[in-house]
Design an enzyme around this catalytic site. Structure first.
Site, short mmCIF file in Angstrom:
data_model
loop_
_atom_site.label_atom_id
_atom_site.label_comp_id
_atom_site.label_asym_id
_atom_site.label_seq_id
_atom_site.Cartn_x
_atom_site.Cartn_y
_atom_site.Cartn_z
N VAL A 1 0.84 -1.20 0.00
CA VAL A 1 0.00 0.00 0.00
C VAL A 1 0.88 1.26 0.00
O VAL A 1 0.71 2.13 -0.85
CB VAL A 1 -0.95 -0.01 1.22
N CYS B 1 -5.67 -9.59 3.09
CA CYS B 1 -6.65 -8.79 3.85
C CYS B 1 -8.02 -9.40 4.10
O CYS B 1 -8.56 -9.26 5.19
CB CYS B 1 -6.80 -7.44 3.18
N GLU C 1 -7.53 2.56 2.61
CA GLU C 1 -7.17 2.37 1.19
C GLU C 1 -8.01 1.23 0.61
O GLU C 1 -8.14 0.18 1.21
CB GLU C 1 -5.67 2.04 1.08
N ARG D 1 13.98 -4.07 2.07
CA ARG D 1 12.88 -3.56 1.25
C ARG D 1 13.20 -2.17 0.70
O ARG D 1 12.99 -1.87 -0.48
CB ARG D 1 11.62 -3.51 2.10
N LEU E 1 -13.53 -2.19 6.86
CA LEU E 1 -13.69 -3.61 7.20
C LEU E 1 -14.93 -4.17 6.50
O LEU E 1 -14.92 -5.30 5.98
CB LEU E 1 -13.87 -3.79 8.72
P1 NAD Z 1 3.11 -4.84 3.92
O1 NAD Z 1 3.43 -5.89 4.91
O2 NAD Z 1 3.38 -5.06 2.47
O3 NAD Z 1 3.91 -3.50 4.32
C1 NAD Z 1 3.98 -2.99 5.61
C2 NAD Z 1 5.39 -2.43 5.86
O4 NAD Z 1 5.40 -1.73 7.11
C3 NAD Z 1 6.48 -3.49 5.98
O5 NAD Z 1 7.46 -3.30 4.98
C4 NAD Z 1 7.05 -3.30 7.40
O6 NAD Z 1 8.45 -3.52 7.48
C5 NAD Z 1 6.71 -1.86 7.66
N1 NAD Z 1 6.67 -1.50 9.08
C6 NAD Z 1 6.04 -2.15 10.09
N2 NAD Z 1 6.22 -1.48 11.26
C7 NAD Z 1 6.99 -0.40 10.98
C8 NAD Z 1 7.49 0.68 11.77
N3 NAD Z 1 7.22 0.79 13.07
N4 NAD Z 1 8.25 1.61 11.17
C9 NAD Z 1 8.52 1.54 9.84
N5 NAD Z 1 8.05 0.54 9.04
C10 NAD Z 1 7.29 -0.41 9.60
O7 NAD Z 1 1.60 -4.46 4.16
P2 NAD Z 1 0.56 -3.86 3.09
O8 NAD Z 1 0.04 -4.95 2.23
O9 NAD Z 1 1.15 -2.65 2.45
O10 NAD Z 1 -0.65 -3.43 4.05
C11 NAD Z 1 -0.52 -2.33 4.92
C12 NAD Z 1 -1.89 -2.02 5.50
O11 NAD Z 1 -2.78 -1.63 4.44
C13 NAD Z 1 -2.57 -3.20 6.20
O12 NAD Z 1 -3.30 -2.69 7.31
C14 NAD Z 1 -3.53 -3.72 5.16
O13 NAD Z 1 -4.66 -4.34 5.75
C15 NAD Z 1 -3.95 -2.46 4.44
N6 NAD Z 1 -4.35 -2.65 3.03
C16 NAD Z 1 -3.64 -3.49 2.22
C17 NAD Z 1 -3.99 -3.61 0.87
C18 NAD Z 1 -3.24 -4.52 -0.07
O14 NAD Z 1 -3.69 -4.66 -1.20
N7 NAD Z 1 -2.14 -5.12 0.32
C19 NAD Z 1 -5.05 -2.85 0.36
C20 NAD Z 1 -5.74 -1.99 1.23
C21 NAD Z 1 -5.37 -1.88 2.56
C1 UGA Z 2 -9.10 -6.57 -1.88
C2 UGA Z 2 -10.19 -5.53 -2.21
O1 UGA Z 2 -10.70 -5.79 -3.51
C3 UGA Z 2 -9.62 -4.12 -2.13
O2 UGA Z 2 -10.67 -3.17 -2.33
C4 UGA Z 2 -9.00 -3.90 -0.75
O3 UGA Z 2 -8.42 -2.61 -0.66
C5 UGA Z 2 -7.93 -4.95 -0.52
O4 UGA Z 2 -8.54 -6.28 -0.62
C6 UGA Z 2 -7.34 -4.88 0.86
O5 UGA Z 2 -7.91 -4.31 1.77
O6 UGA Z 2 -6.30 -5.51 0.99
P1 UGA Z 2 -7.11 -7.69 -3.21
O7 UGA Z 2 -7.17 -8.69 -2.10
O8 UGA Z 2 -5.82 -7.09 -3.55
O9 UGA Z 2 -8.11 -6.48 -2.89
O10 UGA Z 2 -7.67 -8.36 -4.55
P2 UGA Z 2 -9.14 -8.79 -5.03
O11 UGA Z 2 -9.28 -8.45 -6.45
O12 UGA Z 2 -10.20 -8.28 -4.12
O13 UGA Z 2 -9.08 -10.37 -4.91
C7 UGA Z 2 -9.06 -11.02 -3.66
C8 UGA Z 2 -9.19 -12.52 -3.87
O14 UGA Z 2 -10.49 -12.85 -4.33
C9 UGA Z 2 -8.22 -13.08 -4.93
O15 UGA Z 2 -7.72 -14.31 -4.49
C10 UGA Z 2 -9.10 -13.25 -6.16
O16 UGA Z 2 -8.64 -14.23 -7.04
C11 UGA Z 2 -10.42 -13.64 -5.50
N1 UGA Z 2 -11.59 -13.36 -6.35
C12 UGA Z 2 -11.90 -12.08 -6.70
C13 UGA Z 2 -12.39 -14.42 -6.76
O17 UGA Z 2 -12.13 -15.60 -6.45
N2 UGA Z 2 -13.49 -14.13 -7.53
C14 UGA Z 2 -13.84 -12.87 -7.89
O18 UGA Z 2 -14.87 -12.70 -8.59
C15 UGA Z 2 -13.01 -11.82 -7.47
#
Ligand code: NAD
Ligand code: UGA
Length: 475
Positions: A14, A280, A169, A40, A225
């Site tokens: 993110v 997530c 996000e 990283r 959520l």
């Molecule tokens: P991630 O694990 O890829 O990245 C998190 C980073 O934070 C890591 O690199 C870690 O080293 C760093 N970190 C942790 N504690 C720290 C600190 N005290 N100081 C500096 N760096 C620190 O996680 P992500 O996938 O980017 O997700 C981050 C948040 O966003 C989560 O809460 C997740 O639920 C939410 N989110 C993720 C997605 C997604 O698609 N991955 C989408 C929407 C929301």
């Molecule tokens: C999901 C949400 O779509 C984002 O809006 C949100 O920000 C994010 O989680 C988050 O909070 O982390 P993401 O997990 O990256 O995004 O990808 P998706 O496209 O939602 O797919 C999630 C899983 O569902 C994948 O394994 C995908 O293959 C599966 N999926 C998706 C299905 O099996 N069928 C579908 O029709 C759609």
């Protein structure tokens, strides 16, 4: 207050893409992304753009354009915090592994650590933005840590003050850059209009006004959520119906199309598959389950928990089905696994259905040859907790048993030689155009294709000798 300097704590899936887009759209703002993970940060700073730690279409172009101009990646956390007038907390919030709420509640230790670092290093007035997905009322925790800093700072006659906003996000991996550039909405929760306006002004550089919505802090935290829970619930619903289709002679693709045309339902998120993965969905639903239990809402928590149970069941039923079709035993049978990421166009494997399915097939004694265009051998090794073999071909393996082992497919075409089955787990585009007639000649008979992503047109199979199973196809 016009923001001139942003610090984002957390250079992950993110933090990295979101800040790259902000830097690109707001050349007047200096954007620093910091992380405690030095490896990283070094990858984000790599000259070779193929080595960025996150793969997302369009991301490397943005990094190339902005890095060293107004976008910087660094591990000097304290220094970058002290220069910032807005700080995004974008760190991981996984499910707790031990203690109260283990297995359901979010582990907030990384968020708390960020709040303490901001309290220590910030100067003057700072707007702290929750970008991570957090349990409802986490802002209260952050506020209380920061207010202690304000009080002790006042004793030194300084003026360290804070506002806390929630700005969850909604990007999905694989389409992150497009989602960030063209969001359905930007949600800002807060209780101070000036702070909300400061954050809105940043987004207004590219997001139309009507898409920026504001709520109170708790609604914003809960909306994030809830959005994930609703999306995951649709997938479990359609996967449950895929099993009914297989039992009754219906076809899930036809059912999805028919219900998706109802404008109240809509066509998105109706693809049956091997179960949802990603870092997530599961953790956010479990978080909701924990929250409901905490408030004594037993029926509500059971309802959401069933979405996760159905998802586990779907993964398990696919591996069971493969064993059954291959005469009840996989010992020394070669299965080519196409795709290991949790979805296409990402290198992320967190909670990928491929992990559980592959583990179950290995336990049954299969030899897996795994292919994924973006996932590294090192990552698959970590996920399966099993070192790979160096070979990919049964013919090369006279001296050793292949039972319960795996190797990475380096040459995809060669890996089909002597395979008993092919299993599609991720919908990468390159799997759409395989020459099944040719592959059929290479495989051992009777051979199978298991298509969990509905990628392959059954018509293409009419003139091959491969047996074909696809999810939700009872016809
Ligand atoms: P991630 O694990 O890829 O990245 C998190 C980073 O934070 C890591 O690199 C870690 O080293 C760093 N970190 C942790 N504690 C720290 C600190 N005290 N100081 C500096 N760096 C620190 O996680 P992500 O996938 O980017 O997700 C981050 C948040 O966003 C989560 O809460 C997740 O639920 C939410 N989110 C993720 C997605 C997604 O698609 N991955 C989408 C929407 C929301
Ligand atoms: C999901 C949400 O779509 C984002 O809006 C949100 O920000 C994010 O989680 C988050 O909070 O982390 P993401 O997990 O990256 O995004 O990808 P998706 O496209 O939602 O797919 C999630 C899983 O569902 C994948 O394994 C995908 O293959 C599966 N999926 C998706 C299905 O099996 N069928 C579908 O029709 C759609």
């Amino acid at each position: 207050m016009q923001v001139k300097n942003i610090c984002c704590i957390g250079a992950g899936y993110v933090g990295g893409p979101t800040m790259a887009v902000i830097a690109n759209k707001c050349p007047h703002i200096e954007v620093n992304v910091v992380d405690v993970n030095r490896e990283r940060i070094e990858k984000w700073n790599s000259d070779n753009l193929n080595e960025l730690p996150v793969f997302e279409p369009g991301l490397s172009n943005l990094v190339k354009k902005c890095r060293g101009v107004n976008l910087n990646f660094s591990y000097s956390v304290g220094e970058k915090i002290s220069n910032a007038d807005m700080i995004f907390i974008s760190v991981n919030t996984p499910t707790k592994k031990k203690g109260i709420g283990a297995g359901k509640a979010s582990d907030l230790k990384w968020v708390e650590a960020c709040a303490r670092e901001v309290a220590t290093y910030s100067k003057g007035h700072t707007i702290v933005v929750e970008k991570s997905t957090l349990p409802v009322r986490t802002a209260e925790v952050i506020k209380s840590i920061l207010s202690e800093a304000t009080i002790s700072d006042l004793k030194n006659n300084a003026t360290k003050t804070f506002d806390v906003l929630s700005n969850p996000e909604f990007l999905a991996e694989g389409t992150a850059i497009n989602d960030l550039i063209n969001p359905d909405r930007v949600l800002i929760g807060g209780d101070n209009g000036i702070a909300i306006d400061s954050l809105s002004e940043i987004y207004k550089n590219w997001v139309p006004n009507h898409k920026i919505i504001t709520t109170n802090l708790w609604s914003s935290e809960l909306a994030k959520l809830t959005a994930n829970a609703f999306l995951a619930q649709r997938i479990s619903s359609i996967n449950s119906v895929s099993a009914i289709c297989e039992a009754t002679g219906a076809d899930i693709r036809e059912v999805s199309k028919a219900i998706g045309l109802d404008s109240r339902i809509g066509p998105k998120f109706l693809n049956a598959g091997p179960g949802f993965g990603g870092s997530c969905f599961k953790k956010d639903i479990l978080n909701l389950v924990y929250l409901s239990d905490f408030f004594g809402l037993k029926e509500v928590s059971s309802f959401w928990e069933s979405v996760v149970s159905l998802n586990n069941w779907q993964q398990h039923r696919i591996s069971k089905l493969i064993v059954k079709k291959l005469f009840g035993t996989l010992t020394n049978k070669k299965i080519v696994v196409l795709g290991f990421a949790f979805k296409a166009n990402t290198n992320d494997t967190r909670e990928s259905p491929a992990i559980n399915i592959c583990k179950e097939l290995l336990e049954e004694g299969a030899f897996l040859v795994i292919h994924d265009p973006k996932v590294s051998i090192k990552q698959i090794n970590i996920d399966l907790n099993l070192k790979p073999l160096e070979i990919s071909n049964r013919l090369e393996s006279n001296t050793q048993t292949l039972e319960g082992k795996w190797s990475k497919a380096f040459d995809l075409e060669k890996s089909f030689i002597d395979a008993d089955a092919v299993l599609i787990l991720t919908e990468w585009d390159n799997y759409k155009h395989l020459d099944w007639k040719k592959i059929s000649k290479l495989m051992r008979k009777p051979s199978w294709l298991f298509d969990t992503r509905s990628m392959i047109d059954p018509e293409e199979f009419s003139n091959t000798k491969i047996n074909f199973w696809r999810v939700g196809d009872g016809t």
